[in-house]
Motif scaffolding. Structure first.
Motif, PDB file in Angstrom:
ATOM      1  N   ASP A   1      54.641   6.019  90.635  1.00 55.47           N
ATOM      2  CA  ASP A   1      53.638   6.739  91.431  1.00 55.47           C
ATOM      3  C   ASP A   1      52.258   6.099  91.329  1.00 55.47           C
ATOM      4  N   LEU A   2      52.024   5.363  90.253  1.00 57.76           N
ATOM      5  CA  LEU A   2      50.701   4.774  90.053  1.00 57.76           C
ATOM      6  C   LEU A   2      50.322   3.824  91.181  1.00 57.76           C
ATOM      7  N   ARG A   3      51.346   3.255  91.852  1.00 55.59           N
ATOM      8  CA  ARG A   3      51.068   2.299  92.928  1.00 55.59           C
ATOM      9  C   ARG A   3      50.502   2.991  94.157  1.00 55.59           C
TER      10      ARG A   3
ATOM     11  N   ALA B   1      63.420   5.180  82.046  1.00 51.95           N
ATOM     12  CA  ALA B   1      63.007   6.490  82.573  1.00 51.95           C
ATOM     13  C   ALA B   1      61.482   6.562  82.635  1.00 51.95           C
ATOM     14  N   TYR B   2      60.848   6.010  81.649  1.00 45.77           N
ATOM     15  CA  TYR B   2      59.381   6.023  81.615  1.00 45.77           C
ATOM     16  C   TYR B   2      58.808   5.195  82.771  1.00 45.77           C
ATOM     17  N   PHE B   3      59.420   4.012  83.027  1.00 44.41           N
ATOM     18  CA  PHE B   3      58.923   3.177  84.135  1.00 44.41           C
ATOM     19  C   PHE B   3      59.025   3.929  85.453  1.00 44.41           C
TER      20      PHE B   3
END
Ligand code: UTP
Length: 296
Positions: free
Chosen positions: A293-295, A286-288
């Motif tokens: 969005d970081l990409r 879930a954290y991944f």
């Protein structure tokens, strides 16, 4: 059964400086850095015990008391955990090294290189074949562990071996590199070994990883080896001479290796091992998802 002497002893060189992990490794040995909840050295010791080793030899520096402490029984902590009703945790610290396995320590006064560290174990090993494990190469296998695979091959052939895997051609200068020749049984015997060759000079892209089964004769060869690449006494140079008198196999192990001596390898191992823990997996996945969005 075979006629070959068993591999009973395993040497763990843990006297390196661990500079790539400074400042963390200023006071904590690199081998005590945890992947999830177990230090690197414990994974390697468990791999050796699974392979049938009954004598663990740590080559350590004066600064590495934490490693010795980790494997010592702690009756006080055990009774505390028991009193708190946490028998599950107590079991995890009880007999980290099983009763039938003994531990020995020898000090490497100065970090003169891996070859010198192995040589320091000479009197504790004697002249029998033995294993060497570098705990910062963490190997995750689905079936038998890497050392067990190598010990099985040793019992079939009588030959020692080096764990190898293909490495990117651009990275040969970070590894011992071997060239190999197949025999009639399709096993790869090592023809040549070179320490950290540049990509242009590398005889192949088969890199040596931190698992070895070596004959006792290697100690005499280590004695005459001069400082080589990086000013260090290299195990590779002694192995190169050993090939003149004894064949050694290149063992392409089943499993995934993480170079936990480097930060990216260490982080990858942490992620992959965390995903194997049932109590962490869903939370991690879930954290991944939130990180995608970081990409963008
Ligand atoms: P590394 O090449 O990873 O060196 O050693 P290092 O000093 O541990 O780490 P960096 O490169 O400075 O970050 C490979 C293995 O050999 C041991 C290390 O402890 C590690 O397990 N080693 C190396 C010794 O025991 N003694 C030495 O003199 C050198």
């Amino acid at each position: 059964m075979t006629d070959f002497p068993p591999i009973r002893k395993a040497v763990f060189p843990v006297a390196g400086l661990g500079t790539r992990f400074l400042p963390a490794t200023k006071s904590i040995p690199k081998e005590m850095l945890p992947i999830v909840d177990k230090p690197l050295i414990q994974y390697a010791v468990e791999e050796a015990v699974e392979a049938g080793v009954d004598t663990i030899i740590f080559v350590t520096s004066h600064k590495k008391g934490a490693i010795l402490d980790h494997f010592d029984p702690d009756a006080e902590l055990e009774s505390l955990l028991l009193a708190k009703g946490n028998d599950e945790l107590r079991k995890r610290i009880h007999n980290i090294i099983p009763d039938h396995v003994s531990t020995r320590y020898v000090i490497q006064e100065k970090a003169l290189g891996l070859g010198h560290a192995v040589w320091c174990a000479k009197n504790l090993v004697g002249d029998e074949p033995f294993a060497v494990l570098l705990a910062d190469d963490l190997i995750r296998s689905k079936g038998s562990g890497c050392l067990k695979q190598m010990v099985d091959e040793y019992h079939a052939t009588g030959a020692g071996s080096l764990g190898v895997e293909e490495v990117p051609s651009s990275m040969t200068d970070r590894y011992g590199i071997v060239s190999v020749e197949k025999d009639a049984t399709e096993r790869n015997y090592i023809r040549q070994i070179v320490e950290k060759p540049s990509p242009e000079n590398a005889p192949s892209n088969l890199g040596v990883v931190g698992r070895y089964i070596l004959p006792g004769e290697i100690f005499a060869l280590l004695e005459s080896v001069q400082a080589g690449v990086g000013g260090e006494i290299q195990l590779t140079d002694a192995i190169s001479r050993q090939l003149d008198s004894k064949p050694l196999l290149a063992h392409a192990f089943e499993g995934e290796r993480y170079d936990c001596g480097s930060r990216h390898g260490f982080i990858r191992a942490t992620v992959d091992y965390a995903l194997e823990h049932e109590d962490l997996r869903d939370d991690m996945l879930a954290y991944f998802d939130t990180l995608r969005d970081l990409r963008n």
